[in-house]
Design a protein around this motif. Structure first.
Motif, PDB file in Angstrom:
ATOM      1  N   VAL A 230       4.403  -8.610  -2.669  1.00  0.00           N
ATOM      2  CA  VAL A 230       4.521  -8.847  -1.229  1.00  0.00           C
ATOM      3  C   VAL A 230       5.988  -8.802  -0.803  1.00  0.00           C
ATOM      4  O   VAL A 230       6.359  -8.096   0.148  1.00  0.00           O
ATOM      5  CB  VAL A 230       3.869 -10.190  -0.835  1.00  0.00           C
ATOM      6  CG1 VAL A 230       4.134 -10.493   0.646  1.00  0.00           C
ATOM      7  CG2 VAL A 230       2.370 -10.155  -1.111  1.00  0.00           C
ATOM      8  N   GLU A 231       6.852  -9.540  -1.511  1.00  0.00           N
ATOM      9  CA  GLU A 231       8.267  -9.553  -1.155  1.00  0.00           C
ATOM     10  C   GLU A 231       8.902  -8.184  -1.380  1.00  0.00           C
ATOM     11  O   GLU A 231       9.733  -7.730  -0.584  1.00  0.00           O
ATOM     12  CB  GLU A 231       9.007 -10.613  -1.959  1.00  0.00           C
ATOM     13  CG  GLU A 231      10.434 -10.832  -1.484  1.00  0.00           C
ATOM     14  CD  GLU A 231      11.041 -12.115  -2.010  1.00  0.00           C
ATOM     15  OE1 GLU A 231      12.245 -12.084  -2.351  1.00  0.00           O
ATOM     16  OE2 GLU A 231      10.323 -13.145  -2.076  1.00  0.00           O
ATOM     17  N   LYS A 232       8.488  -7.502  -2.446  1.00  0.00           N
ATOM     18  CA  LYS A 232       9.018  -6.160  -2.706  1.00  0.00           C
ATOM     19  C   LYS A 232       8.570  -5.177  -1.621  1.00  0.00           C
ATOM     20  O   LYS A 232       9.329  -4.274  -1.247  1.00  0.00           O
ATOM     21  CB  LYS A 232       8.557  -5.677  -4.082  1.00  0.00           C
ATOM     22  CG  LYS A 232       9.197  -6.426  -5.239  1.00  0.00           C
ATOM     23  CD  LYS A 232       8.742  -5.856  -6.580  1.00  0.00           C
ATOM     24  CE  LYS A 232       9.432  -6.552  -7.735  1.00  0.00           C
ATOM     25  NZ  LYS A 232       9.048  -5.951  -9.041  1.00  0.00           N
ATOM     26  N   ASN A 233       7.354  -5.354  -1.113  1.00  0.00           N
ATOM     27  CA  ASN A 233       6.891  -4.504  -0.002  1.00  0.00           C
ATOM     28  C   ASN A 233       7.799  -4.667   1.212  1.00  0.00           C
ATOM     29  O   ASN A 233       8.133  -3.689   1.895  1.00  0.00           O
ATOM     30  CB  ASN A 233       5.456  -4.859   0.378  1.00  0.00           C
ATOM     31  CG  ASN A 233       4.437  -4.428  -0.655  1.00  0.00           C
ATOM     32  OD1 ASN A 233       4.682  -3.517  -1.449  1.00  0.00           O
ATOM     33  ND2 ASN A 233       3.298  -5.082  -0.663  1.00  0.00           N
ATOM     34  N   TYR A 234       8.182  -5.919   1.501  1.00  0.00           N
ATOM     35  CA  TYR A 234       9.096  -6.161   2.614  1.00  0.00           C
ATOM     36  C   TYR A 234      10.424  -5.431   2.389  1.00  0.00           C
ATOM     37  O   TYR A 234      11.025  -4.895   3.330  1.00  0.00           O
ATOM     38  CB  TYR A 234       9.368  -7.661   2.770  1.00  0.00           C
ATOM     39  CG  TYR A 234       8.196  -8.495   3.233  1.00  0.00           C
ATOM     40  CD1 TYR A 234       6.994  -7.914   3.627  1.00  0.00           C
ATOM     41  CD2 TYR A 234       8.287  -9.886   3.266  1.00  0.00           C
ATOM     42  CE1 TYR A 234       5.922  -8.690   4.049  1.00  0.00           C
ATOM     43  CE2 TYR A 234       7.235 -10.669   3.694  1.00  0.00           C
ATOM     44  CZ  TYR A 234       6.054 -10.072   4.076  1.00  0.00           C
ATOM     45  OH  TYR A 234       4.998 -10.842   4.495  1.00  0.00           O
ATOM     46  N   GLN A 235      10.863  -5.415   1.141  1.00  0.00           N
ATOM     47  CA  GLN A 235      12.144  -4.787   0.817  1.00  0.00           C
ATOM     48  C   GLN A 235      12.118  -3.275   1.042  1.00  0.00           C
ATOM     49  O   GLN A 235      13.096  -2.693   1.524  1.00  0.00           O
ATOM     50  CB  GLN A 235      12.523  -5.078  -0.639  1.00  0.00           C
ATOM     51  CG  GLN A 235      12.837  -6.534  -0.932  1.00  0.00           C
ATOM     52  CD  GLN A 235      12.989  -6.801  -2.423  1.00  0.00           C
ATOM     53  OE1 GLN A 235      13.165  -5.886  -3.223  1.00  0.00           O
ATOM     54  NE2 GLN A 235      12.891  -8.066  -2.811  1.00  0.00           N
ATOM     55  N   VAL A 236      11.002  -2.628   0.699  1.00  0.00           N
ATOM     56  CA  VAL A 236      10.957  -1.158   0.759  1.00  0.00           C
ATOM     57  C   VAL A 236      10.371  -0.622   2.056  1.00  0.00           C
ATOM     58  O   VAL A 236      10.376   0.589   2.292  1.00  0.00           O
ATOM     59  CB  VAL A 236      10.170  -0.564  -0.433  1.00  0.00           C
ATOM     60  CG1 VAL A 236      10.755  -1.037  -1.749  1.00  0.00           C
ATOM     61  CG2 VAL A 236       8.684  -0.898  -0.350  1.00  0.00           C
ATOM     62  N   ALA A 237       9.859  -1.498   2.905  1.00  0.00           N
ATOM     63  CA  ALA A 237       9.277  -1.042   4.170  1.00  0.00           C
ATOM     64  C   ALA A 237      10.354  -0.540   5.115  1.00  0.00           C
ATOM     65  O   ALA A 237      11.477  -1.056   5.155  1.00  0.00           O
ATOM     66  CB  ALA A 237       8.498  -2.174   4.834  1.00  0.00           C
ATOM     67  N   ALA A 238      10.011   0.483   5.884  1.00  0.00           N
ATOM     68  CA  ALA A 238      10.905   0.986   6.916  1.00  0.00           C
ATOM     69  C   ALA A 238      10.925   0.016   8.101  1.00  0.00           C
ATOM     70  O   ALA A 238      10.066  -0.854   8.238  1.00  0.00           O
ATOM     71  CB  ALA A 238      10.429   2.367   7.383  1.00  0.00           C
ATOM     72  N   PRO A 260      13.279 -10.293   5.527  1.00  0.00           N
ATOM     73  CA  PRO A 260      13.158  -8.858   5.808  1.00  0.00           C
ATOM     74  C   PRO A 260      12.054  -8.537   6.810  1.00  0.00           C
ATOM     75  O   PRO A 260      12.184  -7.601   7.606  1.00  0.00           O
ATOM     76  CB  PRO A 260      12.847  -8.251   4.435  1.00  0.00           C
ATOM     77  CG  PRO A 260      13.376  -9.234   3.448  1.00  0.00           C
ATOM     78  CD  PRO A 260      13.172 -10.574   4.079  1.00  0.00           C
ATOM     79  N   LEU A 261      10.971  -9.316   6.782  1.00  0.00           N
ATOM     80  CA  LEU A 261       9.881  -9.102   7.738  1.00  0.00           C
ATOM     81  C   LEU A 261      10.385  -9.276   9.173  1.00  0.00           C
ATOM     82  O   LEU A 261      10.038  -8.500  10.066  1.00  0.00           O
ATOM     83  CB  LEU A 261       8.729 -10.068   7.439  1.00  0.00           C
ATOM     84  CG  LEU A 261       7.519 -10.011   8.372  1.00  0.00           C
ATOM     85  CD1 LEU A 261       6.212 -10.126   7.591  1.00  0.00           C
ATOM     86  CD2 LEU A 261       7.578 -11.157   9.393  1.00  0.00           C
ATOM     87  N   MET A 262      11.224 -10.290   9.365  1.00  0.00           N
ATOM     88  CA  MET A 262      11.726 -10.559  10.713  1.00  0.00           C
ATOM     89  C   MET A 262      12.811  -9.557  11.112  1.00  0.00           C
ATOM     90  O   MET A 262      12.817  -9.046  12.235  1.00  0.00           O
ATOM     91  CB  MET A 262      12.260 -11.994  10.777  1.00  0.00           C
ATOM     92  CG  MET A 262      11.170 -13.044  10.606  1.00  0.00           C
ATOM     93  SD  MET A 262      11.765 -14.746  10.753  1.00  0.00           S
ATOM     94  CE  MET A 262      12.551 -14.974   9.167  1.00  0.00           C
ATOM     95  N   ILE A 263      13.730  -9.268  10.196  1.00  0.00           N
ATOM     96  CA  ILE A 263      14.838  -8.363  10.518  1.00  0.00           C
ATOM     97  C   ILE A 263      14.327  -6.956  10.845  1.00  0.00           C
ATOM     98  O   ILE A 263      14.795  -6.313  11.793  1.00  0.00           O
ATOM     99  CB  ILE A 263      15.837  -8.320   9.343  1.00  0.00           C
ATOM    100  CG1 ILE A 263      16.537  -9.671   9.209  1.00  0.00           C
ATOM    101  CG2 ILE A 263      16.846  -7.193   9.532  1.00  0.00           C
ATOM    102  CD1 ILE A 263      17.411  -9.791   7.970  1.00  0.00           C
ATOM    103  N   LYS A 264      13.353  -6.496  10.048  1.00  0.00           N
ATOM    104  CA  LYS A 264      12.828  -5.135  10.242  1.00  0.00           C
ATOM    105  C   LYS A 264      11.703  -5.071  11.272  1.00  0.00           C
ATOM    106  O   LYS A 264      11.204  -3.991  11.581  1.00  0.00           O
ATOM    107  CB  LYS A 264      12.305  -4.578   8.915  1.00  0.00           C
ATOM    108  CG  LYS A 264      13.352  -4.391   7.846  1.00  0.00           C
ATOM    109  CD  LYS A 264      12.702  -3.815   6.580  1.00  0.00           C
ATOM    110  CE  LYS A 264      13.667  -3.676   5.443  1.00  0.00           C
ATOM    111  NZ  LYS A 264      13.002  -3.140   4.223  1.00  0.00           N
ATOM    112  N   ARG A 265      11.297  -6.255  11.760  1.00  0.00           N
ATOM    113  CA  ARG A 265      10.164  -6.333  12.709  1.00  0.00           C
ATOM    114  C   ARG A 265       8.910  -5.675  12.123  1.00  0.00           C
ATOM    115  O   ARG A 265       8.247  -4.840  12.739  1.00  0.00           O
ATOM    116  CB  ARG A 265      10.546  -5.698  14.058  1.00  0.00           C
ATOM    117  CG  ARG A 265      11.451  -6.599  14.889  1.00  0.00           C
ATOM    118  CD  ARG A 265      12.109  -5.861  16.019  1.00  0.00           C
ATOM    119  NE  ARG A 265      13.310  -5.154  15.557  1.00  0.00           N
ATOM    120  CZ  ARG A 265      14.063  -4.406  16.349  1.00  0.00           C
ATOM    121  NH1 ARG A 265      13.741  -4.243  17.618  1.00  0.00           N
ATOM    122  NH2 ARG A 265      15.145  -3.805  15.876  1.00  0.00           N
ATOM    123  N   LEU A 266       8.601  -6.098  10.907  1.00  0.00           N
ATOM    124  CA  LEU A 266       7.434  -5.571  10.203  1.00  0.00           C
ATOM    125  C   LEU A 266       6.154  -6.209  10.725  1.00  0.00           C
ATOM    126  O   LEU A 266       6.158  -7.307  11.281  1.00  0.00           O
ATOM    127  CB  LEU A 266       7.556  -5.845   8.700  1.00  0.00           C
ATOM    128  CG  LEU A 266       8.831  -5.356   8.002  1.00  0.00           C
ATOM    129  CD1 LEU A 266       8.809  -5.775   6.540  1.00  0.00           C
ATOM    130  CD2 LEU A 266       8.975  -3.845   8.134  1.00  0.00           C
TER     131      LEU A 266
END
Length: 336
Positions: A230-238, A260-266
């Protein structure tokens, strides 16, 4: 209108006597079920085995209150009886169907709107379609909104869900990345249509994806694994990436960094199929029949069958599923 064919009084089904091991899967004789309005009775020739069946046997995934307690979420066979008001099918039609339970049996009820034609496929092949195709379509395309030109990361690329996801994503023109656990599975994933395959036993996808995407990341991620993925998915998501959770094989993540979820607005969402109502499943079935079934009919997509067991060897089928050492689907062949 002929609404039924000559049927036996009883049928064989597999019951879970109590939560536990494969010895809790027992055969029993029961009367054929009554057919409600807008349902069909299917003479089952093949039934798919899925991981939720394992969880149900273990007692961690109880069926919905209105569903059959018998395991089995997908079947293929012949329509032999119609409920009142059923207009979509005729006696003798070959169909495959998504069901909320009852698939491990010689006969099974299915709502007429959640059955689909078996096309050119054998019953064993057709039984491999419903659960995975419904799940992938609902999650990757309805929820994830994957479209041509986007990138997608599919974890477990040679699993039932993973293999279907690769084939469908490739068919629409997405760039497909996937993770697998062996060199043999790498070869299979490439043949299915994956553009980039990462063997997670040799390389860390969280380090490989940024290199492969030149820092752009992945638009849509389909994850059956959970845990530290889950955390790695956040890392590699656009940026603005969509992460769809459809399984948690490694459990829930510990000490998850959500920055990363918040910064990238995932968007991180997910779903289960079994608990959806008839209307939701019927909408998925309509879209599959319009957009995917023609591709299957043309032979451009074929289900992958790993192993076939007779119904009375269902325990062996569960053992194979639990081992994780498989590529494609496990099917039960039902005799009459």
């Amino acid at each position: 209108m002929n609404t039924s064919t000559l049927l036996p009084a009883t049928m064989t089904e597999i019951v879970i006597t109590e939560p536990g091991g494969i010895d809790k899967l027992q055969s029993q004789k029961v009367p054929l079920p009554e057919v409600p309005a807008h349902y069909v009775l299917i003479k089952v020739n093949a039934s798919g085995v899925n991981r939720p069946d394992i969880f149900q046997r273990l007692g961690s995934y109880p069926p919905p209150s209105d569903a059959s307690p018998i395991p089995g979420l997908e079947v293929a066979g012949e329509v032999v009886k119609l409920g009142a008001g059923c207009t979509k099918w005729n006696i003798g039609d070959r169909v495959c169907a998504l069901v909320a339970g009852g698939g491990y049996a010689q006969y099974c009820l299915a709502h007429e709107d959640i059955a689909l034609p078996s096309l050119r496929l054998s019953d064993i092949e057709a039984a491999a379609l419903p659960e995975n195709f419904f799940t992938v379509w609902a999650n990757l395309f309805q929820l994830g909104k994957l479209k041509k030109g986007e990138s997608v990361l599919i974890h477990g690329g040679t699993s039932g869900i993973g293999s279907v996801a690769i084939m469908l994503a490739h068919s629409i023109g997405a760039t497909v990345y996937t993770t697998v656990g062996s060199e043999e599975k790498e070869i299979v994933a490439l043949k299915l249509g994956a553009d980039f395959v990462i063997n997670y036993k040799q390389k860390d996808f969280a380090k490989e994806i940024p290199v492969l995407t030149e820092g752009q990341g992945i638009d849509v991620i389909l994850d059956i694994i959970g845990g530290d993925y889950v955390e790695k998915n956040y890392q590699v998501a656009a940026k603005f990436g969509r992460i769809i959770q459809v399984g948690m094989m490694k459990g829930t993540p510990k000490n998850l960094n959500m920055m990363p979820l918040m910064i990238k607005r995932l968007i991180h969402t997910g779903s289960t199929m079994r608990s959806r109502n008839i209307e939701e499943k019927a909408e998925i079935a309509r879209e599959l029949e319009q957009k995917v079934w023609p591709i299957i009919a043309d032979g451009k997509i074929n289900p992958i069958i790993n192993a076939v067991f007779p119904l009375n060897e269902v325990g062996k089928a569960h053992q194979l599923m639990e081992s994780g050492d498989l590529i494609g689907k496990v099917i039960l062949e039902v005799t009459h």
